[in-house]
Design a protein around this motif. Structure first.
Motif, PDB file in Angstrom:
ATOM      1  N   GLY A 186      55.206  40.397   9.627  1.00 52.88           N
ATOM      2  CA  GLY A 186      54.993  40.871  10.988  1.00 52.88           C
ATOM      3  C   GLY A 186      53.539  40.726  11.410  1.00 52.88           C
ATOM      4  N   ARG A 187      52.634  41.032  10.498  1.00 52.86           N
ATOM      5  CA  ARG A 187      51.217  40.886  10.824  1.00 52.86           C
ATOM      6  C   ARG A 187      50.831  39.420  10.957  1.00 52.86           C
ATOM      7  NH1 ARG A 187      47.388  45.649   8.419  1.00 52.86           N
ATOM      8  NH2 ARG A 187      48.921  47.341   8.472  1.00 52.86           N
ATOM      9  N   ALA A 188      51.447  38.556  10.154  1.00 54.79           N
ATOM     10  CA  ALA A 188      51.170  37.121  10.273  1.00 54.79           C
ATOM     11  C   ALA A 188      51.599  36.609  11.646  1.00 54.79           C
ATOM     12  CB  ALA A 188      51.896  36.357   9.169  1.00 54.79           C
ATOM     13  N   LEU A 189      52.761  37.065  12.128  1.00 54.65           N
ATOM     14  CA  LEU A 189      53.215  36.670  13.451  1.00 54.65           C
ATOM     15  C   LEU A 189      52.266  37.201  14.520  1.00 54.65           C
ATOM     16  CD1 LEU A 189      55.258  35.439  15.394  1.00 54.65           C
ATOM     17  CD2 LEU A 189      56.605  37.549  15.217  1.00 54.65           C
ATOM     18  N   LEU A 190      51.841  38.450  14.380  1.00 53.17           N
ATOM     19  CA  LEU A 190      50.911  39.031  15.348  1.00 53.17           C
ATOM     20  C   LEU A 190      49.587  38.278  15.352  1.00 53.17           C
ATOM     21  CD1 LEU A 190      50.299  41.232  17.394  1.00 53.17           C
ATOM     22  CD2 LEU A 190      49.630  42.735  15.510  1.00 53.17           C
ATOM     23  N   ILE A 191      49.131  37.887  14.166  1.00 58.98           N
ATOM     24  CA  ILE A 191      47.895  37.109  14.084  1.00 58.98           C
ATOM     25  C   ILE A 191      48.053  35.771  14.791  1.00 58.98           C
ATOM     26  CG2 ILE A 191      46.507  35.765  12.442  1.00 58.98           C
ATOM     27  CD1 ILE A 191      46.594  38.158  10.574  1.00 58.98           C
TER      28      ILE A 191
END
Length: 294
Positions: free
Chosen positions: A184-189
Motif C-alpha cells: 500500500g505504501r509503495a502504491l502511495l509512493i
C-alpha cells in the motif's frame, strides 16, 4: 495519419463532454502509439532490471554495504532483505532525471508537435475551443506521468519478487509493517512521485506553446529541467532552492517512516500545484492568443 481525419469526425460531435472524452481517448492512443513514447517507457522499465541485477551480482560477490540514511539510494542496502525496497530504489533512481525527462519530452511535443506537423489547426476546427483542447493535452501528459511512474514501480516489483525475498517490511524508522501495508505504501509512493511531475508537465506544456518545433520544445524543456536540477545543488542558493520544483522530490522516502513524516511531502505537493497553476495559466494565455497559421 489518423490526425488527417480530425476535421470531420470531431466536428459532428459538438462541444460537449462526449467530444472531450473522445478527444482525450484519441490523444492517449496517439501518444502511446508513438515509437518515441514506447522507447521512453522501455528505458524506464529497464532501470529497475539493471538495478536489481547489479544488486544481485554484488550480493553474490560479497557482503553488501551497510545501509544508512533514509532517502533515495539508501534504500539499496535493504533490497537483499526485501525485494519491495527495489520499488523505492528504482523510483529514487529515475525521479531526478529519467522520469522528468520522459515527461518533458511528451509535454514539449504536445502542442508544438501538432503545429509542426500542420495538424493543430485541424484539431481546432472542432467546436471545442482552444481552452478545452489545451486541457485535454495537459490531461494526456498527466496520464503519461502516472503511466511512466507505474511502469517503473511494476517493473521493480516484478524484478524484486524474482530476485529477492518478500515479506514484512522494516521501515527506515526501524519498525516493522506487514507486506500488504508495504504494498500500500509503495502504491502511495508511486502516486506521490507521479504528482511530483505535474510541475514539469505544466512547464513543458507552456514551452510547447511558444514554438512550432516539437524538437525545440522538447530540447528546451529538458534543458530547463537540467538547469534547475543544477541550481538546486548549489549551496549558495539556499534561499531559492525550496522554491525550485525538484527540491522536495525525494521527500517520498518519508512514506517509509513509521510514523509517516508529512511536512516535506505537503510542501512538495503544494509546490507542484503552484508550478502547475503558474505555467498552466501562462500556457493558456499564450495558446488562446497564438496565431495558428500552419
Amino acid at each position: 495519419m489518423s490526425r488527417a481525419e480530425a476535421p470531420g469526425a470531431p466536428a459532428r460531435r459538438g462541444p460537449g463532454p462526449l467530444w472531450s472524452v473522445g478527444l482525450l481517448r484519441s490523444e492517449l492512443v496517439t501518444t502511446l502509439r508513438r515509437w518515441r513514447t514506447l522507447a521512453l517507457l522501455a528505458v524506464l522499465a529497464a532501470v529497475p532490471v539493471l538495478v536489481g541485477i547489479a544488486v544481485r551480482i554484488e550480493t553474490r560477490g560479497g557482503p553488501g554495504a551497510d545501509g544508512g540514511g533514509g532517502e533515495g539510494p539508501a534504500f539499496m542496502a535493504q533490497i537483499t532483505n526485501n525485494g519491495l525496497f527495489l520499488v523505492f530504489t528504482a523510483l529514487a533512481a529515475t525521479l531526478p532525471f529519467f522520469l522528468p525527462m520522459a515527461v518533458g519530452v511528451v509535454a514539449g511535443d504536445s502542442i508544438a508537435g501538432e503545429a509542426g506537423a500542420g495538424t493543430l489547426r485541424y484539431l481546432l476546427v472542432a467546436p471545442a475551443g482552444r481552452t478545452r483542447l489545451l486541457l485535454v493535452k495537459y490531461a494526456t501528459v498527466l496520464a503519461f506521468c502516472l503511466l511512466a511512474t507505474l511502469v517503473v514501480a511494476v517493473s521493480a516489483l516484478a524484478v524484486g519478487a524474482l530476485l529477492f525475498p518478500l515479506g514484512d517490511l522494516t521501515t527506515i524508522s526501524g519498525t516493522s509493517i506487514t507486506f500488504a501495508e508495504g504494498l500500500g505504501r509503495a502504491l502511495l509512493i508511486a502516486l506521490v512521485v507521479a504528482a511530483s511531475l505535474v510541475g514539469v508537465a505544466a512547464l513543458g506544456l507552456f514551452v510547447s506553446t511558444l514554438t512550432n518545433s516539437g524538437i525545440a520544445a522538447m530540447a528546451t524543456t529538458v534543458g530547463l529541467l537540467i538547469t534547475v536540477q543544477i541550481l538546486d545543488q548549489i549551496p549558495q542558493l539556499h534561499a531559492v532552492r525550496p522554491y525550485l520544483f525538484p527540491h522536495y522530490w525525494l521527500s517520498f522516502a518519508d512514506l517509509v517512516r513509521d510514523p509517516v513524516y508529512w511536512d516535506d511531502l505537503v510542501r512538495n505537493l503544494g509546490l507542484q500545484a503552484l508550478y502547475a497553476a503558474v505555467f498552466g495559466s501562462a500556457a493558456w494565455a499564450r495558446f488562446t492568443t497564438k496565431d495558428i497559421s500552419v
